[in-house]
Scaffold this active site. Structure first.
Site, PDB file in Angstrom:
ATOM      1  N   ASN A  49      51.008  39.589  34.638  1.00 60.80           N
ATOM      2  CA  ASN A  49      50.285  40.264  35.718  1.00 60.80           C
ATOM      3  C   ASN A  49      50.822  39.747  37.053  1.00 60.80           C
ATOM      4  O   ASN A  49      50.468  38.655  37.483  1.00 60.80           O
ATOM      5  CB  ASN A  49      48.773  39.954  35.577  1.00 60.80           C
ATOM      6  CG  ASN A  49      47.961  40.539  36.718  1.00 60.80           C
ATOM      7  OD1 ASN A  49      48.463  41.362  37.489  1.00 60.80           O
ATOM      8  ND2 ASN A  49      46.712  40.121  36.820  1.00 60.80           N
ATOM      9  N   GLY A  88      49.195  35.196  35.035  1.00 61.51           N
ATOM     10  CA  GLY A  88      49.386  35.587  36.424  1.00 61.51           C
ATOM     11  C   GLY A  88      50.497  34.764  37.046  1.00 61.51           C
ATOM     12  O   GLY A  88      51.691  35.048  36.865  1.00 61.51           O
ATOM     13  N   GLY A  89      50.120  33.713  37.793  1.00 61.47           N
ATOM     14  CA  GLY A  89      51.074  32.907  38.549  1.00 61.47           C
ATOM     15  C   GLY A  89      52.338  32.529  37.797  1.00 61.47           C
ATOM     16  O   GLY A  89      53.455  32.689  38.323  1.00 61.47           O
ATOM     17  N   GLY A 111      43.947  31.258  38.389  1.00 62.88           N
ATOM     18  CA  GLY A 111      44.687  30.739  39.541  1.00 62.88           C
ATOM     19  C   GLY A 111      44.266  29.348  39.977  1.00 62.88           C
ATOM     20  O   GLY A 111      44.655  28.895  41.052  1.00 62.88           O
ATOM     21  N   HIS A 150      40.139  43.812  35.924  1.00 64.75           N
ATOM     22  CA  HIS A 150      40.454  42.417  36.277  1.00 64.75           C
ATOM     23  C   HIS A 150      39.382  41.903  37.246  1.00 64.75           C
ATOM     24  O   HIS A 150      38.903  42.660  38.090  1.00 64.75           O
ATOM     25  CB  HIS A 150      41.844  42.338  36.915  1.00 64.75           C
ATOM     26  CG  HIS A 150      42.330  40.934  37.053  1.00 64.75           C
ATOM     27  ND1 HIS A 150      41.900  40.101  38.057  1.00 64.75           N
ATOM     28  CD2 HIS A 150      43.187  40.199  36.294  1.00 64.75           C
ATOM     29  CE1 HIS A 150      42.477  38.920  37.915  1.00 64.75           C
ATOM     30  NE2 HIS A 150      43.261  38.951  36.848  1.00 64.75           N
ATOM     31  N   GLU A 163      38.995  36.338  30.356  1.00 64.79           N
ATOM     32  CA  GLU A 163      39.499  35.630  31.534  1.00 64.79           C
ATOM     33  C   GLU A 163      38.345  34.973  32.298  1.00 64.79           C
ATOM     34  O   GLU A 163      37.702  35.623  33.133  1.00 64.79           O
ATOM     35  CB  GLU A 163      40.206  36.623  32.464  1.00 64.79           C
ATOM     36  CG  GLU A 163      41.466  37.203  31.875  1.00 64.79           C
ATOM     37  CD  GLU A 163      42.513  37.385  32.963  1.00 64.79           C
ATOM     38  OE1 GLU A 163      43.606  36.849  32.807  1.00 64.79           O
ATOM     39  OE2 GLU A 163      42.203  38.028  33.989  1.00 64.79           O
TER      40      GLU A 163
HETATM   41  P1  PGA Z   1      46.686  32.973  36.506  1.00 64.69           P
HETATM   42  O1  PGA Z   1      46.074  34.463  36.559  1.00 64.69           O
HETATM   43  O2  PGA Z   1      47.554  32.912  35.289  1.00 64.69           O
HETATM   44  O3  PGA Z   1      47.447  32.851  37.779  1.00 64.69           O
HETATM   45  O4  PGA Z   1      45.516  32.046  36.406  1.00 64.69           O
HETATM   46  C1  PGA Z   1      45.664  35.112  35.390  1.00 64.69           C
HETATM   47  C2  PGA Z   1      45.101  36.447  35.740  1.00 64.69           C
HETATM   48  O5  PGA Z   1      44.465  36.591  36.787  1.00 64.69           O
HETATM   49  O6  PGA Z   1      45.292  37.421  34.991  1.00 64.69           O
END
Ligand code: PGA
Length: 215
Positions: A7, A211-212, A158, A95, A152
């Protein structure tokens, strides 16, 4: 089958998208690895991402990060599933950042699930414990069977503070109970190359939404 969903959120420009795929020039996919990689770029780079995956012959799929809850029509600014179905197979829906910053409701997200399935896009439905049951109950069993669900937890996104694999596994089981159908459950929230294996070895977890670290 395991799913690895990237993502990208609201990151990258077109040159960065190109150099991301340049880095896969010498990539060889282990055919025995039962993993489906799904890249979800921002909308403006959707077509280019599809094209770069084809040109480089990569075994990846393309997904979106959102979708209109409406069909084609007079909905200014909306991107309907019919517009993108040719080069997209998946769509992240609900999300927590969509709920938080765009005030999406469980009903609106359920409508997006309906719209995505109209054009055979597989929803990757994001939920957290406080509203997972409510969200799931708004979707028919027939439609749920065609979804992937990503658990999640808000605090883990994040933050560098992922949920424990044991708790993620317990929530995954609870989600399957609520859904009353056996659907793949992914974990998302501060997943990194260092910790991903701990989640993938959990019996009820079938992949990760990243994500990151996916950037
Ligand atoms: P993250 O984000 O891996 O940066 O924690 C995950 C997401 O929001 O899908």
């Amino acid at each position: 089958m395991n799913y690895l969903v990237a993502n990208w959120k609201s990151h990258k420009n077109i040159n960065e998208v190109k150099s991301f795929f340049d880095s896969f020039r010498n990539y060889t996919h282990d055919e025995k690895l039962p993993i489906q990689v799904i890249i979800c770029p921002p909308f403006p780079f959707l077509y280019q991402t599809h094209q770069l995956i084809e040109d480089n012959n990569l075994p990846f799929s393309v997904g979106t990060q959102d979708l209109s809850p409406f069909p084609l029509g007079a909905y200014t600014g909306a991107i309907a599933s019919a517009m993108i179905a040719e080069w997209t197979k998946y769509t992240i829906l609900g999300h927590s950042e969509r709920r938080r910053y765009f005030h999406e409701t469980s009903q609106e997200i359920a409508n997006k699930v309906t719209q995505s399935l109209e054009h055979q896009l597989t929803p990757i439905l994001c939920v957290d414990e406080p509203y997972a049951q409510e969200q799931i109950e708004l979707i028919s069993k027939d439609n749920l069977k065609k979804c992937l669900i990503a658990y999640e937890p808000l605090e883990a996104i994040g933050s560098g503070q992922p949920d424990t694999p044991v708790h993620a596994q317990a929530v995954a089981r609870q989600i399957i109970d609520w859904a009353q159908v056996d659907i793949p459950i992914l974990y998302g929230g501060s997943v990194t190359p260092d910790n991903i294996q701990e989640y993938l070895t959990m019996e009820s977890i079938s992949g990760a939404l990243v994500g990151g670290a996916s950037l």
